[in-house]
Design a protein around this motif. Structure first.
Motif, PDB file in Angstrom:
ATOM      1  N   ASN A   1      41.676  34.917  40.441  1.00 48.48           N
ATOM      2  CA  ASN A   1      43.136  34.955  40.314  1.00 48.48           C
ATOM      3  C   ASN A   1      43.818  35.180  41.660  1.00 48.48           C
ATOM      4  OD1 ASN A   1      42.993  34.557  37.564  1.00 48.48           O
ATOM      5  ND2 ASN A   1      43.146  36.723  37.046  1.00 48.48           N
TER       6      ASN A   1
ATOM      7  N   HIS B   1      39.357  38.706  38.649  1.00 45.85           N
ATOM      8  CA  HIS B   1      40.366  39.169  39.609  1.00 45.85           C
ATOM      9  C   HIS B   1      40.267  38.370  40.912  1.00 45.85           C
ATOM     10  CE1 HIS B   1      42.007  42.360  37.266  1.00 45.85           C
ATOM     11  NE2 HIS B   1      40.916  43.115  37.275  1.00 45.85           N
TER      12      HIS B   1
ATOM     13  N   LYS C   1      46.346  32.731  43.717  1.00 49.37           N
ATOM     14  CA  LYS C   1      47.694  33.152  44.095  1.00 49.37           C
ATOM     15  C   LYS C   1      47.926  33.029  45.599  1.00 49.37           C
ATOM     16  CE  LYS C   1      48.342  36.437  40.262  1.00 49.37           C
ATOM     17  NZ  LYS C   1      48.514  37.874  39.903  1.00 49.37           N
TER      18      LYS C   1
ATOM     19  N   SER D   1      48.603  41.807  41.665  1.00 50.81           N
ATOM     20  CA  SER D   1      48.685  43.077  40.945  1.00 50.81           C
ATOM     21  C   SER D   1      48.008  44.169  41.779  1.00 50.81           C
ATOM     22  CB  SER D   1      47.977  42.963  39.589  1.00 50.81           C
ATOM     23  OG  SER D   1      46.576  42.787  39.779  1.00 50.81           O
ATOM     24  N   ASP D   2      48.239  45.423  41.396  1.00 47.31           N
ATOM     25  CA  ASP D   2      47.608  46.540  42.118  1.00 47.31           C
ATOM     26  C   ASP D   2      46.090  46.411  42.080  1.00 47.31           C
ATOM     27  OD1 ASP D   2      50.090  47.572  42.668  1.00 47.31           O
ATOM     28  OD2 ASP D   2      50.056  49.047  41.039  1.00 47.31           O
ATOM     29  N   ARG D   3      45.544  46.017  40.940  1.00 48.30           N
ATOM     30  CA  ARG D   3      44.094  45.863  40.811  1.00 48.30           C
ATOM     31  C   ARG D   3      43.589  44.745  41.707  1.00 48.30           C
ATOM     32  NH1 ARG D   3      40.486  49.305  39.591  1.00 48.30           N
ATOM     33  NH2 ARG D   3      40.799  49.579  37.351  1.00 48.30           N
ATOM     34  N   GLU D   4      44.340  43.646  41.775  1.00 49.99           N
ATOM     35  CA  GLU D   4      43.936  42.531  42.631  1.00 49.99           C
ATOM     36  C   GLU D   4      43.943  42.936  44.102  1.00 49.99           C
ATOM     37  OE1 GLU D   4      45.415  38.877  39.703  1.00 49.99           O
ATOM     38  OE2 GLU D   4      46.723  39.625  41.297  1.00 49.99           O
TER      39      GLU D   4
END
Length: 217
Positions: A190, A187, A194, A154-157
């Motif tokens: 995660n 984050h 990933k 995600s953008d935050r990640e």
């Protein structure tokens, strides 16, 4: 106070390191071991902040094997490898084993002290001459692996990954992104899942590959 465990098969080396580090403000050697099995046992008992692990120990468990096992038992512990080998293969294997960094035994005292402080703060440390060399080798090895996984972030990640790779602590990342430390940890967990990565140096290499940071970091 940074609590340090020494794991080296040479008693004279341990004695010299103990004298050196105990003379540094806010550092204390809390234990010594002469081989990997003993080091793992003491680390579980003493819960040091940093383990200085000799790479080559002919008797008992070697440094790489001990590092791998210790990181499984105590994932948050910082392990700094001490080695005589200025060689990409040893550096790469140390990072794969879960070490936070490597320091040459021939390095000046101030470099060792700075390395201990760095890994204690959650950062990676490689002796300067090896950094670019190791990154280039690692980037080549992951050129295919992980490329598609980036699309899963995600953008935050991606923001968290970038700040981790720049050396920011979880607390500093939380302050910059105005989120809680617990959220940062979530984050981080995660994105590592990933990307199928386990260590901060792997994240730094991946961030370099993706152009999120430069070699100057």
């Amino acid at each position: 106070m940074i609590k340090i465990l020494l794991v080296d098969d040479h008693a004279v080396v341990r004695m010299g390191l103990k004298v050196l580090l105990n003379a540094v403000e806010n550092m204390e050697v809390v234990g010594e071991a002469s081989e990997g099995n003993e080091g793992i046992k003491l680390a579980n008992e003493l819960k040091p902040d940093v383990v200085l692990m000799d790479l080559s120990m002919p008797h008992g468990k070697d440094g790489l094997t001990a590092t791998t096992e210790l990181k499984k038992q105590l994932p948050n512990i910082s392990i700094l490898i001490l080695t005589m080998h200025d060689d990409e293969e040893y550096l790469f294997r140390a990072i794969q084993a879960g070490a936070s960094g490597c320091v040459l035994k021939s390095a000046p005292h101030h470099e060792l002290i700075e390395a201990i402080k760095s890994v204690c703060n959650g950062n990676a440390y490689l002796h300067p001459a090896a950094t670019k060399r190791l990154m280039e080798q690692y980037l080549e090895s992951v050129r295919q692996e992980g490329s598609d996984h980036y699309q899963l972030l995600s953008d935050r990640e991606v923001e968290v990954l970038t700040l981790i790779a720049k050396g920011y602590s979880n607390k500093e990342i939380a302050e910059q992104l105005i989120i809680s430390v617990k959220t940062v940890e979530t984050h981080k967990s995660n994105l590592m899942e990933k990307l199928q990565m386990r260590t901060r140096p792997e994240l730094v290499a991946f961030a370099l590959k993706k152009g999120l940071i430069g070699y100057g970091i």
